[in-house]
Scaffold this motif. Structure first.
Motif, PDB file in Angstrom:
ATOM      1  N   LEU A  70     -11.620-122.531  25.243  1.00 55.73           N
ATOM      2  CA  LEU A  70     -11.906-121.311  25.995  1.00 55.73           C
ATOM      3  C   LEU A  70     -10.644-120.488  26.255  1.00 55.73           C
ATOM      4  O   LEU A  70      -9.609-121.022  26.672  1.00 55.73           O
ATOM      5  N   ALA A  71     -10.768-119.192  26.006  1.00 57.41           N
ATOM      6  CA  ALA A  71      -9.708-118.229  26.307  1.00 57.41           C
ATOM      7  C   ALA A  71     -10.189-117.309  27.419  1.00 57.41           C
ATOM      8  O   ALA A  71     -11.380-117.288  27.761  1.00 57.41           O
ATOM      9  N   ALA A  72      -9.265-116.539  27.982  1.00 55.75           N
ATOM     10  CA  ALA A  72      -9.620-115.642  29.087  1.00 55.75           C
ATOM     11  C   ALA A  72     -10.689-114.635  28.668  1.00 55.75           C
ATOM     12  O   ALA A  72     -11.531-114.235  29.478  1.00 55.75           O
ATOM     13  N   ALA A  73     -10.696-114.240  27.389  1.00 59.67           N
ATOM     14  CA  ALA A  73     -11.668-113.253  26.918  1.00 59.67           C
ATOM     15  C   ALA A  73     -13.072-113.843  26.767  1.00 59.67           C
ATOM     16  O   ALA A  73     -14.030-113.093  26.581  1.00 59.67           O
ATOM     17  N   ASP A  74     -13.196-115.160  26.845  1.00 58.93           N
ATOM     18  CA  ASP A  74     -14.506-115.809  26.661  1.00 58.93           C
ATOM     19  C   ASP A  74     -15.297-115.914  27.957  1.00 58.93           C
ATOM     20  O   ASP A  74     -16.493-116.238  27.920  1.00 58.93           O
ATOM     21  N   VAL A  75     -14.655-115.680  29.085  1.00 59.14           N
ATOM     22  CA  VAL A  75     -15.308-115.927  30.366  1.00 59.14           C
ATOM     23  C   VAL A  75     -15.130-114.746  31.309  1.00 59.14           C
ATOM     24  O   VAL A  75     -14.274-113.884  31.100  1.00 59.14           O
ATOM     25  N   ALA A  76     -15.956-114.725  32.337  1.00 61.93           N
ATOM     26  CA  ALA A  76     -15.856-113.700  33.376  1.00 61.93           C
ATOM     27  C   ALA A  76     -16.407-114.284  34.666  1.00 61.93           C
ATOM     28  O   ALA A  76     -17.132-115.293  34.653  1.00 61.93           O
ATOM     29  N   VAL A  77     -16.064-113.656  35.785  1.00 66.29           N
ATOM     30  CA  VAL A  77     -16.557-114.091  37.087  1.00 66.29           C
ATOM     31  C   VAL A  77     -17.724-113.207  37.489  1.00 66.29           C
ATOM     32  O   VAL A  77     -17.627-111.978  37.450  1.00 66.29           O
ATOM     33  N   ARG A  78     -18.822-113.829  37.882  1.00 68.02           N
ATOM     34  CA  ARG A  78     -19.995-113.116  38.358  1.00 68.02           C
ATOM     35  C   ARG A  78     -20.361-113.657  39.743  1.00 68.02           C
ATOM     36  O   ARG A  78     -20.057-114.800  40.089  1.00 68.02           O
ATOM     37  N   SER A  79     -21.056-112.830  40.525  1.00 66.11           N
ATOM     38  CA  SER A  79     -21.508-113.244  41.852  1.00 66.11           C
ATOM     39  C   SER A  79     -22.931-113.764  41.741  1.00 66.11           C
ATOM     40  O   SER A  79     -23.823-113.054  41.272  1.00 66.11           O
ATOM     41  N   TRP A  80     -23.128-115.019  42.176  1.00 62.10           N
ATOM     42  CA  TRP A  80     -24.450-115.654  42.111  1.00 62.10           C
ATOM     43  C   TRP A  80     -24.939-115.957  43.524  1.00 62.10           C
ATOM     44  O   TRP A  80     -24.136-116.278  44.413  1.00 62.10           O
ATOM     45  N   PRO A  81     -26.261-115.886  43.760  1.00 64.35           N
ATOM     46  CA  PRO A  81     -26.801-116.309  45.063  1.00 64.35           C
ATOM     47  C   PRO A  81     -26.422-117.757  45.350  1.00 64.35           C
ATOM     48  O   PRO A  81     -26.486-118.616  44.455  1.00 64.35           O
ATOM     49  N   GLN A  82     -26.037-118.014  46.573  1.00 68.56           N
ATOM     50  CA  GLN A  82     -25.510-119.331  46.918  1.00 68.56           C
ATOM     51  C   GLN A  82     -26.500-120.452  46.605  1.00 68.56           C
ATOM     52  O   GLN A  82     -26.113-121.530  46.156  1.00 68.56           O
ATOM     53  N   GLY A  83     -27.774-120.204  46.818  1.00 67.19           N
ATOM     54  CA  GLY A  83     -28.757-121.249  46.589  1.00 67.19           C
ATOM     55  C   GLY A  83     -29.000-121.564  45.127  1.00 67.19           C
ATOM     56  O   GLY A  83     -29.660-122.558  44.815  1.00 67.19           O
ATOM     57  N   LEU A  84     -28.493-120.748  44.210  1.00 67.27           N
ATOM     58  CA  LEU A  84     -28.714-120.952  42.781  1.00 67.27           C
ATOM     59  C   LEU A  84     -27.470-121.430  42.042  1.00 67.27           C
ATOM     60  O   LEU A  84     -27.518-121.643  40.832  1.00 67.27           O
ATOM     61  N   VAL A  85     -26.374-121.618  42.748  1.00 69.38           N
ATOM     62  CA  VAL A  85     -25.128-122.026  42.105  1.00 69.38           C
ATOM     63  C   VAL A  85     -25.196-123.515  41.743  1.00 69.38           C
ATOM     64  O   VAL A  85     -25.435-124.357  42.609  1.00 69.38           O
ATOM     65  N   PRO A  86     -25.003-123.881  40.465  1.00 62.56           N
ATOM     66  CA  PRO A  86     -25.046-125.300  40.086  1.00 62.56           C
ATOM     67  C   PRO A  86     -23.816-126.044  40.580  1.00 62.56           C
ATOM     68  O   PRO A  86     -22.754-125.456  40.798  1.00 62.56           O
ATOM     69  N   GLY A  87     -23.954-127.338  40.745  1.00 62.06           N
ATOM     70  CA  GLY A  87     -22.828-128.158  41.172  1.00 62.06           C
ATOM     71  C   GLY A  87     -21.760-128.230  40.092  1.00 62.06           C
ATOM     72  O   GLY A  87     -22.049-128.174  38.897  1.00 62.06           O
ATOM     73  N   GLY A  88     -20.513-128.349  40.511  1.00 60.96           N
ATOM     74  CA  GLY A  88     -19.411-128.501  39.571  1.00 60.96           C
ATOM     75  C   GLY A  88     -19.050-127.250  38.804  1.00 60.96           C
ATOM     76  O   GLY A  88     -18.310-127.316  37.818  1.00 60.96           O
ATOM     77  N   VAL A  89     -19.548-126.087  39.247  1.00 62.67           N
ATOM     78  CA  VAL A  89     -19.277-124.852  38.508  1.00 62.67           C
ATOM     79  C   VAL A  89     -17.857-124.371  38.785  1.00 62.67           C
ATOM     80  O   VAL A  89     -17.315-124.572  39.876  1.00 62.67           O
ATOM     81  N   ALA A  90     -17.242-123.770  37.769  1.00 63.20           N
ATOM     82  CA  ALA A  90     -15.905-123.208  37.931  1.00 63.20           C
ATOM     83  C   ALA A  90     -15.986-121.903  38.717  1.00 63.20           C
ATOM     84  O   ALA A  90     -16.936-121.138  38.566  1.00 63.20           O
ATOM     85  N   ALA A  91     -14.976-121.657  39.546  1.00 69.86           N
ATOM     86  CA  ALA A  91     -14.962-120.453  40.388  1.00 69.86           C
ATOM     87  C   ALA A  91     -13.938-119.432  39.932  1.00 69.86           C
ATOM     88  O   ALA A  91     -13.986-118.285  40.364  1.00 69.86           O
ATOM     89  N   ALA A  92     -13.016-119.822  39.059  1.00 73.06           N
ATOM     90  CA  ALA A  92     -11.971-118.899  38.590  1.00 73.06           C
ATOM     91  C   ALA A  92     -11.721-119.156  37.108  1.00 73.06           C
ATOM     92  O   ALA A  92     -11.815-120.303  36.648  1.00 73.06           O
ATOM     93  N   PRO A  93     -11.405-118.115  36.335  1.00 71.15           N
ATOM     94  CA  PRO A  93     -11.152-118.309  34.903  1.00 71.15           C
ATOM     95  C   PRO A  93     -10.077-119.351  34.609  1.00 71.15           C
ATOM     96  O   PRO A  93     -10.142-120.058  33.595  1.00 71.15           O
TER      97      PRO A  93
END
Length: 224
Positions: A70-93
């Motif tokens: 993964l490179a910086a161009a492959d990912v982005a940060v999005r805002s998700w509803p708290q109740g739908l966020v999966p466990g172990g998800v990354a919070a920063a690129p």
């Protein structure tokens, strides 16, 4: 001569006399209705859950194949509803940049620790808290096409005789099948690189043997 009698009140005069009282009652009623509506509105606003501000989640910005570094161009940060966020998800690129995808990811998919090659994936694949991942370059590149993450395999190497094989690792869990060009040594064996999860003792033995010997994989029957 008799005095003229007073004329009876006319209906319109009685109506005029009642107008002030009627208007007052209507005004009072209107004020009560408005006050009641305000009370109901206040109760509804007090009971309504607060707006979810959202949680930052790292997602893939386009479809990515397995084995992608993964490179910086492959990912982005999005805002998700708290109740739908999966466990172990990354919070920063920076949490995922340079990491390798264990499997393909769709555009918009949140990237969790189990989508990336690493300790968490090895632990889940084996059910052992001490499990580690070992890279294995296969002697037969065609075998890699038969493997998928989650497959259970035995890793073997040729023995002293042609009909003998030495089992280096038993019931290893495949965690990723990487493209051939992602091999650690340029120009090395042409086989695909496969990551398997094992207990530490087996992992050490396999890693040492694979430095000097060709290894092969035998598929175990599915337990499902």
């Amino acid at each position: 001569m008799p005095a003229p009698s007073a004329s009876p009140p006319r209906p319109w005069r009685a109506l005029v006399a009642r107008l002030p009282a009627t208007r007052w009652r209507r005004a009072v009623l209107a004020r009560r209705v408005i006050a009641g509506a305000l009370v109901v509105t206040a109760v509804v606003l007090a009971l309504r859950p607060a707006a979810d501000p959202g949680v930052p989640v790292v997602v893939a910005v386009h479809d990515l194949p397995a084995g992608t570094t993964l490179a910086a161009a492959d990912v982005a940060v999005r805002s998700w509803p708290q109740g739908l966020v999966p466990g172990g998800v990354a919070a920063a690129p920076s949490d995922v940049t340079g990491r390798v995808l264990a499997g393909p990811a769709r555009a918009g998919e949140p990237l969790t620790d189990l989508r990336l090659v690493g300790p968490a994936l090895a632990v889940v694949a084996t059910g052992r808290a001490d499990a580690v991942s070992v890279p294995v370059r296969l002697a037969d590149p065609g075998v890699a096409g038969l493997l998928t993450p989650g497959s259970l395999v035995d890793v073997v190497t040729p023995g002293a005789t042609a009909d003998e094989a030495v089992v280096l690792a038993s019931a290893a869990a495949v965690t990723a099948v990487l493209p051939a060009e992602n091999g650690p040594v340029a120009g090395a064996a042409k086989g695909r690189l496969v990551l398997v999860a094992l207990p530490p003792a087996q992992a050490t033995r396999l890693a040492a043997a694979s430095l000097t010997q060709q290894v092969a994989i035998t598929l175990r029957p599915s337990t499902g």
